[in-house]
Each structure stands twice: as C-alpha cells, then as structure tokens.
Enzyme design. Structure first.
Site, PDB file in Angstrom:
ATOM      1  N   ASP A 123       0.847  -1.202   0.000  1.00  0.00           N
ATOM      2  CA  ASP A 123       0.000   0.000   0.000  1.00  0.00           C
ATOM      3  C   ASP A 123       0.880   1.249   0.000  1.00  0.00           C
ATOM      4  O   ASP A 123       1.468   1.607   1.023  1.00  0.00           O
ATOM      5  CB  ASP A 123      -0.898  -0.002   1.247  1.00  0.00           C
ATOM      6  CG  ASP A 123      -1.844   1.197   1.259  1.00  0.00           C
ATOM      7  OD1 ASP A 123      -2.890   1.103   0.602  1.00  0.00           O
ATOM      8  OD2 ASP A 123      -1.519   2.208   1.896  1.00  0.00           O
ATOM      9  N   TYR A 181       3.765   9.512  -0.647  1.00  0.00           N
ATOM     10  CA  TYR A 181       4.779   8.833   0.162  1.00  0.00           C
ATOM     11  C   TYR A 181       6.171   8.914  -0.472  1.00  0.00           C
ATOM     12  O   TYR A 181       7.171   8.543   0.172  1.00  0.00           O
ATOM     13  CB  TYR A 181       4.431   7.351   0.405  1.00  0.00           C
ATOM     14  CG  TYR A 181       3.107   7.077   1.095  1.00  0.00           C
ATOM     15  CD1 TYR A 181       2.361   8.092   1.689  1.00  0.00           C
ATOM     16  CD2 TYR A 181       2.604   5.782   1.163  1.00  0.00           C
ATOM     17  CE1 TYR A 181       1.142   7.824   2.312  1.00  0.00           C
ATOM     18  CE2 TYR A 181       1.391   5.503   1.784  1.00  0.00           C
ATOM     19  CZ  TYR A 181       0.668   6.531   2.348  1.00  0.00           C
ATOM     20  OH  TYR A 181      -0.532   6.251   2.960  1.00  0.00           O
ATOM     21  N   LYS A 202      -2.339   5.991  -4.466  1.00  0.00           N
ATOM     22  CA  LYS A 202      -3.420   6.942  -4.151  1.00  0.00           C
ATOM     23  C   LYS A 202      -3.169   8.296  -4.794  1.00  0.00           C
ATOM     24  O   LYS A 202      -2.021   8.730  -4.908  1.00  0.00           O
ATOM     25  CB  LYS A 202      -3.546   7.138  -2.633  1.00  0.00           C
ATOM     26  CG  LYS A 202      -3.510   5.838  -1.844  1.00  0.00           C
ATOM     27  CD  LYS A 202      -3.774   6.037  -0.364  1.00  0.00           C
ATOM     28  CE  LYS A 202      -3.444   4.775   0.428  1.00  0.00           C
ATOM     29  NZ  LYS A 202      -2.047   4.625   0.804  1.00  0.00           N
ATOM     30  N   HIS A 247      -7.199   9.746  -2.031  1.00  0.00           N
ATOM     31  CA  HIS A 247      -6.551   9.712  -0.711  1.00  0.00           C
ATOM     32  C   HIS A 247      -7.396  10.400   0.367  1.00  0.00           C
ATOM     33  O   HIS A 247      -7.393   9.997   1.535  1.00  0.00           O
ATOM     34  CB  HIS A 247      -5.179  10.402  -0.810  1.00  0.00           C
ATOM     35  CG  HIS A 247      -4.151   9.882   0.138  1.00  0.00           C
ATOM     36  ND1 HIS A 247      -2.821   9.751  -0.194  1.00  0.00           N
ATOM     37  CD2 HIS A 247      -4.244   9.444   1.415  1.00  0.00           C
ATOM     38  CE1 HIS A 247      -2.161   9.276   0.847  1.00  0.00           C
ATOM     39  NE2 HIS A 247      -2.993   9.079   1.826  1.00  0.00           N
TER      40      HIS A 247
HETATM   41  N1  LIG Z   1      -5.079   6.568   3.549  1.00  0.00           N
HETATM   42  C1  LIG Z   1      -4.510   7.288   4.493  1.00  0.00           C
HETATM   43  O1  LIG Z   1      -4.824   8.483   4.685  1.00  0.00           O
HETATM   44  C2  LIG Z   1      -3.479   6.646   5.378  1.00  0.00           C
HETATM   45  C3  LIG Z   1      -3.033   7.318   6.525  1.00  0.00           C
HETATM   46  C4  LIG Z   1      -2.090   6.678   7.341  1.00  0.00           C
HETATM   47  C5  LIG Z   1      -1.622   5.410   6.989  1.00  0.00           C
HETATM   48  N2  LIG Z   1      -2.057   4.791   5.847  1.00  0.00           N
HETATM   49  C6  LIG Z   1      -1.552   3.453   5.437  1.00  0.00           C
HETATM   50  O2  LIG Z   1      -1.534   2.586   6.556  1.00  0.00           O
HETATM   51  C7  LIG Z   1      -0.203   2.134   6.795  1.00  0.00           C
HETATM   52  C8  LIG Z   1       0.036   1.896   8.276  1.00  0.00           C
HETATM   53  O3  LIG Z   1      -0.244   3.041   9.051  1.00  0.00           O
HETATM   54  P1  LIG Z   1       0.893   3.892   9.780  1.00  0.00           P
HETATM   55  O4  LIG Z   1       2.136   3.810   8.965  1.00  0.00           O
HETATM   56  O5  LIG Z   1       0.308   5.216  10.044  1.00  0.00           O
HETATM   57  O6  LIG Z   1       1.104   3.232  11.203  1.00  0.00           O
HETATM   58  P2  LIG Z   1       1.012   1.786  11.910  1.00  0.00           P
HETATM   59  O7  LIG Z   1       1.131   0.680  10.935  1.00  0.00           O
HETATM   60  O8  LIG Z   1      -0.143   1.831  12.824  1.00  0.00           O
HETATM   61  O9  LIG Z   1       2.329   1.853  12.826  1.00  0.00           O
HETATM   62  C9  LIG Z   1       3.600   1.938  12.274  1.00  0.00           C
HETATM   63  C10 LIG Z   1       4.594   2.157  13.434  1.00  0.00           C
HETATM   64  O10 LIG Z   1       4.631   1.001  14.265  1.00  0.00           O
HETATM   65  C11 LIG Z   1       5.966   0.465  14.284  1.00  0.00           C
HETATM   66  N3  LIG Z   1       5.815  -1.006  14.255  1.00  0.00           N
HETATM   67  C12 LIG Z   1       5.444  -1.767  13.201  1.00  0.00           C
HETATM   68  N4  LIG Z   1       5.350  -3.059  13.550  1.00  0.00           N
HETATM   69  C13 LIG Z   1       5.693  -3.120  14.865  1.00  0.00           C
HETATM   70  C14 LIG Z   1       5.779  -4.186  15.774  1.00  0.00           C
HETATM   71  N5  LIG Z   1       5.512  -5.447  15.419  1.00  0.00           N
HETATM   72  N6  LIG Z   1       6.161  -3.905  17.049  1.00  0.00           N
HETATM   73  C15 LIG Z   1       6.434  -2.622  17.432  1.00  0.00           C
HETATM   74  N7  LIG Z   1       6.345  -1.570  16.597  1.00  0.00           N
HETATM   75  C16 LIG Z   1       5.974  -1.823  15.317  1.00  0.00           C
HETATM   76  C17 LIG Z   1       6.649   1.034  13.073  1.00  0.00           C
HETATM   77  O11 LIG Z   1       8.044   1.194  13.261  1.00  0.00           O
HETATM   78  P3  LIG Z   1       9.137   0.491  12.281  1.00  0.00           P
HETATM   79  O12 LIG Z   1       8.822   0.866  10.868  1.00  0.00           O
HETATM   80  O13 LIG Z   1      10.420   1.095  12.769  1.00  0.00           O
HETATM   81  O14 LIG Z   1       9.031  -0.980  12.549  1.00  0.00           O
HETATM   82  C18 LIG Z   1       6.000   2.401  12.948  1.00  0.00           C
HETATM   83  O15 LIG Z   1       6.607   3.317  13.834  1.00  0.00           O
HETATM   84  C19 LIG Z   1       0.640   3.264   6.197  1.00  0.00           C
HETATM   85  O16 LIG Z   1       1.995   2.885   6.000  1.00  0.00           O
HETATM   86  C20 LIG Z   1      -0.114   3.543   4.932  1.00  0.00           C
HETATM   87  O17 LIG Z   1       0.151   2.541   3.964  1.00  0.00           O
HETATM   88  C21 LIG Z   1      -2.995   5.397   5.035  1.00  0.00           C
END
Ligand SMILES: NC(=O)c1ccc[n+]([C@@H]2O[C@H](COP(=O)([O-])OP(=O)(O)OC[C@H]3O[C@@H](n4cnc5c(N)ncnc54)[C@H](OP(=O)(O)O)[C@@H]3O)[C@@H](O)[C@H]2O)c1
Length: 284
Positions: A56, A61, A86, A119
């Site tokens: 994704d 990004y 997106k 998005h």
């Molecule tokens: N459509 C939208 O508006 C929107 C908005 C936000 C996000 N998204 C999508 O959703 C995805 C995920 O959301 P997000 O990136 O906001 O946050 P998330 O997946 O909720 O959290 C990511 C964070 O958690 C850490 N992490 C990951 N796995 C872990 C584990 N097993 N144990 C401990 N820490 C862990 C990561 O660090 P490390 O990388 O250092 O492991 C990073 O700091 C995004 O990458 C994107 O693709 C979409």
C-alpha cells in the site's frame, strides 16, 4: 470471518473478495513514512519474502519508484502481487486526476495498479475526480478503484452520484478508534465496500497497553499481532507499516491463532476516539 480451514495453516495468505470479484490479500505492507531508497526497497523485499502479496503506497509517500522496482525485481508474477496507490489532494479534478495517475504508473514502472484510491475527500472536486477514476478502469490500467478517509456521509454522496461503487474505503481503524467509526464501517458493509484499516498499530502509541499484553500472552503473541488479528477477524484489510524485517515477519504471523469472542469484545470496547493522523470528521 476467516474460514476454519485457513486458520489451521500458519502464515497462509488470506484474501477478501472485492465487489468486482477480484481478490485482495487481507494483510498489506504499508509504506507511509518508509524512507525512499534502500529503506523502502528492503522493507518491500522482506515483505515479499515473508509472503505478503499486497503493498500500500501513495504518490505523496515519495516511494512509488522503490515499491515498483522491488516488485519487478522480485521474480514474483506481477499478477500475484496486489499494488495500491493513491491520488494526492493537489491533483483532484478530472484532467488533473488522469495526469496524476499517469505519473504514478510511470513512477511505479508497472503496466497497471490493482487499486487506485482517492486519498482524501477533497470537497466539491472529489466528484469529478471519481469520474476520472471510473474512466481509468476502462483501459485496464486500474483494476479497482476506491476511496480513503470517507465517512458515512461521504459514502452516501458517492453512492447517490456515481455509477461505479468504490471497491474499498481505507480509513483509520484500531480498537481505540472502532465504535467511533462503526457507522462508516456499516455503511460500507451494506454496500459491499471492503473496509481497509490504516494505522492499525496506532502508529505504535498503544502497543504498551497492558490489555494487549494480557490477551497476547494467552496466545503467545505480541501486542502488534493482537491488533492485526483483531482487524483480520473483523474482515478488514489491514495495513501495518514497518521497515524492520523482524517486525514485518511478526506482523504477518497472525493466521495461526484466533481471538475468542470475549477477547474481540474486550478489544471492541477500547474505543477512545484515538485519531493518530488526519481526521475527516470536519470535511463537508
Ligand atoms: N489513507 C490514508 O490516509 C493513510 C493514513 C495513514 C496510513 N495509511 C496506510 O496505513 C499504513 C500503516 O499506518 P501507519 O504507517 O500510520 O502506522 P502503523 O502501521 O499503525 O504503525 C507503524 C509504526 O509502528 C511500528 N511497528 C510496526 N510493527 C511493529 C511491531 N511489530 N512492534 C512494534 N512496533 C511496530 C513502526 O516502526 P518500524 O517501521 O520502525 O518498525 C511504525 O513506527 C501506512 O503505512 C499507509 O500505507 C494510510
């Protein structure tokens, strides 16, 4: 719900069915804030080696080239990997959208994307933008189209206006932001729109919640795995982000256990309206 059969197979890839009858792998690697270059390439490579078949990304990004290059170099059939990107907010409007899509496809270096999303529900323009997405499905360069950050009222608007119903709605979801979003989830479900959970790990903010540790300890699983499994059992597509290969493996190892109804219920009731990113609540 996941079938009993697939629950018995550790690490098996599980898919959901989109309204077009295409399959979408239920866990996708998120690459928001994955630094462009080697960091993103290593993350995508680690994910594909682990078994992920869904990435994704988004124009904003800045890592579409790394995602595309790593998929192309992986030796995995293009048709076996599900790629989402997106459209960014500056690119709304019919002609702008068509041009922005061409730039994304070019950056990815792929012949098509599996899913192209709006998005953010940019007011007024989003309707013309959706017409452009509908147009893009006609020449095969986009398999499915959908939206992101649409609340129930934005879904109602698009259903009233558009011939093509979005395949997915990607919204922030976790046990800490669940009941608050339930009307949106239900509106999607009523209309066959698959719900995708972004920031499923609360960007790390709640990973030290003792309730997650307690539930995880029953299954020998981590807090992150409990959150991802919760989303899987709600039939959401779930998009955990990590650039750490060990965590990428950890986040995928959620098909060899099940949360009980009672555990799901406990998690469902953790809602505190926790929005970790942007909040569409004020968008008309
Ligand atoms: N459509 C939208 O508006 C929107 C908005 C936000 C996000 N998204 C999508 O959703 C995805 C995920 O959301 P997000 O990136 O906001 O946050 P998330 O997946 O909720 O959290 C990511 C964070 O958690 C850490 N992490 C990951 N796995 C872990 C584990 N097993 N144990 C401990 N820490 C862990 C990561 O660090 P490390 O990388 O250092 O492991 C990073 O700091 C995004 O990458 C994107 O693709 C979409």
């Amino acid at each position: 719900m996941p079938s009993a059969e697939s629950d018995k197979v550790p690490m098996a890839m599980q898919t959901l069915t989109l309204r077009t009858r295409r399959q979408i792998p239920q866990i996708g690697l998120g690459v928001y804030k994955s630094e462009p270059g080697p960091v993103t390439k290593n993350a995508v490579r680690a994910a594909l080696e682990t078994g992920y078949r869904h990435i994704d990304t988004a124009m904003i990004y800045n890592n579409e080239p790394d995602v595309g290059e790593t998929i192309r170099a992986s030796g995995i059939d293009r048709s076996d990997v599900f790629v989402t990107t997106k459209l960014w907010n500056d690119d709304h409007g019919y002609d702008n959208t068509l041009a922005a899509f061409n730039r994304s496809l070019d950056q990815l270096g792929l012949d098509y994307v599996d899913l192209y999303l709006i998005h953010w529900p940019v007011p007024v323009l989003r309707l013309d933008t959706w017409r452009a997405l509908e147009r893009l499905t006609l020449d095969g360069r986009v398999r499915d189209i959908g939206v992101s950050n649409y609340l129930a009222r934005h879904i109602d608007e698009i259903l009233e206006y558009a011939p093509v119903v979005p395949a997915v709605n990607q919204i922030e979801l976790s046990p800490y932001l669940y009941r608050t979003r339930l009307d949106t989830v239900e509106r999607c479900r009523e209309n066959g729109i698959v719900v995708e959970a972004y920031s499923p790990l609360t960007k790390g903010r709640k990973l030290d919640d003792p309730i997650l540790a307690e539930i995880g300890s029953v299954h020998g699983k981590t807090a992150a795995q409990v959150l991802i499994r919760w989303a899987v059992q709600h039939d959401f597509v779930v998009l955990p982000k990590s650039v750490n290969p060990d965590r990428i493996v950890e986040n995928y190892a959620v098909f060899d256990f099940s949360l009980s109804d009672e555990q799901m219920d406990r998690l469902d009731n953790l809602d505190e309206g926790l929005v970790t990113g942007w909040d569409p609540a004020d968008v008309e």
